[in-house]
Design a protein around this motif. Structure first.
Motif, PDB file in Angstrom:
ATOM      1  N   VAL A 189     -49.722 -23.752  -8.387  1.00 24.55           N
ATOM      2  CA  VAL A 189     -49.722 -23.663  -6.933  1.00 24.55           C
ATOM      3  C   VAL A 189     -48.296 -23.394  -6.472  1.00 24.55           C
ATOM      4  N   ILE A 190     -48.158 -22.537  -5.479  1.00 24.34           N
ATOM      5  CA  ILE A 190     -46.862 -22.371  -4.823  1.00 24.34           C
ATOM      6  C   ILE A 190     -47.037 -22.909  -3.414  1.00 24.34           C
ATOM      7  N   ALA A 191     -46.233 -23.930  -3.098  1.00 23.28           N
ATOM      8  CA  ALA A 191     -46.353 -24.605  -1.804  1.00 23.28           C
ATOM      9  C   ALA A 191     -45.059 -24.469  -1.020  1.00 23.28           C
ATOM     10  N   THR A 192     -45.208 -24.212   0.269  1.00 23.80           N
ATOM     11  CA  THR A 192     -44.086 -24.200   1.191  1.00 23.80           C
ATOM     12  C   THR A 192     -44.224 -25.433   2.070  1.00 23.80           C
ATOM     13  N   PHE A 193     -43.164 -26.213   2.127  1.00 25.46           N
ATOM     14  CA  PHE A 193     -43.144 -27.431   2.929  1.00 25.46           C
ATOM     15  C   PHE A 193     -42.132 -27.277   4.053  1.00 25.46           C
ATOM     16  N   ILE A 194     -42.510 -27.721   5.239  1.00 27.66           N
ATOM     17  CA  ILE A 194     -41.581 -27.863   6.354  1.00 27.66           C
ATOM     18  C   ILE A 194     -41.587 -29.358   6.645  1.00 27.66           C
ATOM     19  N   VAL A 195     -40.516 -30.039   6.233  1.00 22.11           N
ATOM     20  CA  VAL A 195     -40.504 -31.500   6.253  1.00 22.11           C
ATOM     21  C   VAL A 195     -39.246 -32.038   6.925  1.00 22.11           C
ATOM     22  N   ASP A 196     -39.280 -33.332   7.233  1.00 21.40           N
ATOM     23  CA  ASP A 196     -38.112 -34.005   7.793  1.00 21.40           C
ATOM     24  C   ASP A 196     -37.007 -34.031   6.745  1.00 21.40           C
ATOM     25  N   LYS A 197     -35.818 -33.608   7.137  1.00 18.65           N
ATOM     26  CA  LYS A 197     -34.668 -33.569   6.234  1.00 18.65           C
ATOM     27  C   LYS A 197     -34.296 -34.986   5.801  1.00 18.65           C
TER      28      LYS A 197
END
Length: 159
Positions: free
Chosen positions: A138-146
């Motif tokens: 799986v290739i996942a892109t995360f937009i998360v809290d730094k």
């Protein structure tokens, strides 16, 4: 500028969406490079049978509280993430194999196969398990809290 050499690159929206559309090309360019342990997401590192490799970690334009990560997760047959959640959104594409994706509140798991994509919203408890006879990727892109852990194991018992 070579994004793989600079960990503090700020992505433009155009670059981010191009990577989101075709992250595998970036993985192909970097797959033979060694990855520092600190770059491997802790939620994947803790689970036997799952290898996680962060191929890009970057600040998000116009929001210094967020960061974007692109992660390749490789599952051996039968491997499971265990129940966990993220402090942000996960957008993923199955590149190889078949996974059973369980999401808290759903009546039954969803099967995702090569070419399928899925989204897990912030705080959604979920679990992925390779139900195939061959490895899954799986290739996942995360937009998360730094500054927060990428994956946080749920206090619930594994399904």
């Amino acid at each position: 500028m070579n994004a793989s050499k600079n960990k503090n690159v700020t992505l433009s929206l155009t670059t981010f969406f191009l990577l989101l559309m075709n992250p595998f090309s970036l993985y192909s360019q970097n797959k033979d490079k060694s990855v520092e342990t600190s770059q491997v997401p802790s939620g994947y590192k803790q689970n036997s049978g799952i290898k996680g490799t962060t191929i890009l970690k970057s600040s998000v334009s116009n929001d210094s509280s967020k960061e974007a990560l692109i992660v390749v997760a490789e599952f051996t047959p039968g491997a499971s993430t265990g129940k966990h959640f993220h402090e942000g959104d996960e957008y993923a594409v199955v590149m190889q194999g078949v996974l059973e994706l369980w999401t808290d509140g759903s009546n039954r798991p969803q099967l995702v196969r090569k070419g399928d994509s899925y989204h897990n919203g912030r705080g959604t408890v979920h679990q992925a398990r390779n139900v195939g006879k061959s490895p899954a990727k799986v290739i996942a892109t995360f937009i998360v809290d730094k500054g927060k852990k990428l994956a946080i194991q749920s206090s619930d018992a594994d399904k």
